[in-house]
Design a protein around this motif. Sequence first.
Motif, short mmCIF file in Angstrom:
data_model
loop_
_atom_site.label_atom_id
_atom_site.label_comp_id
_atom_site.label_asym_id
_atom_site.label_seq_id
_atom_site.Cartn_x
_atom_site.Cartn_y
_atom_site.Cartn_z
N ALA A 231 0.79 -0.52 -0.06
CA ALA A 231 0.00 -0.07 -0.01
C ALA A 231 0.42 1.35 0.08
O ALA A 231 0.10 2.30 0.69
CB ALA A 231 -0.94 0.38 1.27
N ALA A 232 2.48 1.26 -0.39
CA ALA A 232 2.75 2.45 -0.96
C ALA A 232 3.67 2.56 -1.89
O ALA A 232 3.49 1.95 -2.79
CB ALA A 232 4.36 1.76 -0.03
N ARG A 233 3.80 4.35 -2.30
CA ARG A 233 4.06 4.63 -3.57
C ARG A 233 4.66 5.27 -3.00
O ARG A 233 4.86 6.16 -2.04
CB ARG A 233 2.81 5.10 -4.35
N LEU A 234 5.82 5.97 -3.88
CA LEU A 234 7.37 7.64 -4.26
C LEU A 234 6.22 8.33 -4.30
O LEU A 234 5.69 8.61 -5.88
CB LEU A 234 8.37 6.69 -4.87
N ALA A 235 6.16 9.37 -3.99
CA ALA A 235 5.46 10.50 -4.41
C ALA A 235 6.28 11.79 -4.83
O ALA A 235 7.85 11.07 -5.82
CB ALA A 235 5.39 11.33 -3.07
N TRP B 96 0.46 -1.10 -6.20
CA TRP B 96 1.68 -0.68 -5.10
C TRP B 96 2.80 -0.96 -5.63
O TRP B 96 3.56 -2.08 -6.38
CB TRP B 96 1.55 -0.38 -3.55
N MET B 97 4.87 -0.32 -4.74
CA MET B 97 5.65 -0.75 -4.99
C MET B 97 5.40 -2.35 -4.28
O MET B 97 4.72 -2.16 -3.64
CB MET B 97 6.70 -0.02 -4.14
N SER B 98 6.50 -2.70 -4.58
CA SER B 98 6.19 -4.28 -3.77
C SER B 98 7.19 -4.12 -2.16
O SER B 98 8.08 -2.71 -2.28
CB SER B 98 7.96 -5.29 -5.03
N GLY B 99 7.70 -5.18 -1.55
CA GLY B 99 8.01 -5.12 -0.84
C GLY B 99 10.06 -5.02 -0.28
O GLY B 99 10.39 -3.97 0.23
N GLY C 192 2.59 3.20 7.84
CA GLY C 192 2.40 2.40 7.22
C GLY C 192 3.19 0.85 7.21
O GLY C 192 2.70 -0.14 6.68
N LEU C 193 4.40 1.60 8.09
CA LEU C 193 5.25 0.18 7.82
C LEU C 193 4.86 -0.67 10.00
O LEU C 193 4.56 -2.19 8.78
CB LEU C 193 6.83 0.60 8.74
#
Length: 335
Positions: free
Chosen positions: A41-45, A197-200, A241-242
């Motif tokens: 559930a993370a992306r780079l802004a 989303w970005m991978s782990g 998020g973590l």
Amino acid sequence: MTQAPLFTDSSCYHAAFAALLHAAEPHADPFLVLGNNAATAARLADDGLLRFSDPLEPLTSTFTRHGYELRQHPVTSEAQWRGALDALRTRTAIAIAADAFHLPHYWVGYGTSHALHVVVLRDYDETTGTVRLLDPGEVVFFDERVPVDQLTAAMCEGRAGQAWMELVPHPGRGPARPDAGSLQDLSRALSGTGSAWMSGTSLVQALHRDLDSYLDAVSNRPRAAQGTQQDWGLGPWLLLGLWWYHHTLRWLAGHLGTLAADGTLAGRADLIEAVDRASRDLLVVRNLMMRLGVMPPEDKRSATFRGQLRPRLELALENLTTAGTALATLAEEKR
């Protein structure tokens, strides 16, 4: 975690949705359903730093893969809140995402944090104006009747993203068993590219690359409740998020363990151990960052704590890569 006599867990999302799943289908295994997910559930802004989305999005997709629809109903008014109570007249249970600042039973955030907290409501009694509130979180476990009026502020004040949710099973669905496609999706989510989303592994690499920036953001985060969860800056969102991703991996390990126990993925203890270890190391990283965020730079422990961060991230990267590769191999074997 435990499933007897009531399912409890340290993740409020997983615990509440497991209870909601049990209310809809008492024999459904929550690990088979909710654990079938590896999304960060993370992306780079645009600034190149991490931003996290609410885990509700990937968990909704997880339910969909197993033949359920998790319907979300935003609440921004008392009329919409009454709609949630009306739904309890015909449904066994609903979940609510409420503002923790106004939840008296939730001592962790009551009066201090506007983070969303997810609990389950059932058995609405219009005569007494009460409802049974189940909070299956391990830290604050609560299962008692409360006045409905006690929940109004938590659901209606401010714009914290409050909502109520219902779980609707699709007719004719069968148990979702792992196939080549689903295993490959999990592999890509852990260590590949091209998912929503970005991978782990990409997440861990981003943390490692800009660790000083993230430590600064955590150190400079507000200590008191300032604004709703949607308004938080990088520091609070990073810690949250973590925390969520730690639980995602922990539940994925439980999911894989369930499949190993029933013979579907027999003999893959190494895969399960890699996912579980990555989950634990990322929790340690989060907790170290929290401690460093309140620790004066001159504290003698500061260098020791900082010195543990990169090795832990490197271990998490190694284990996520191992798990992703193992799942990709299993996917190929099933083609």
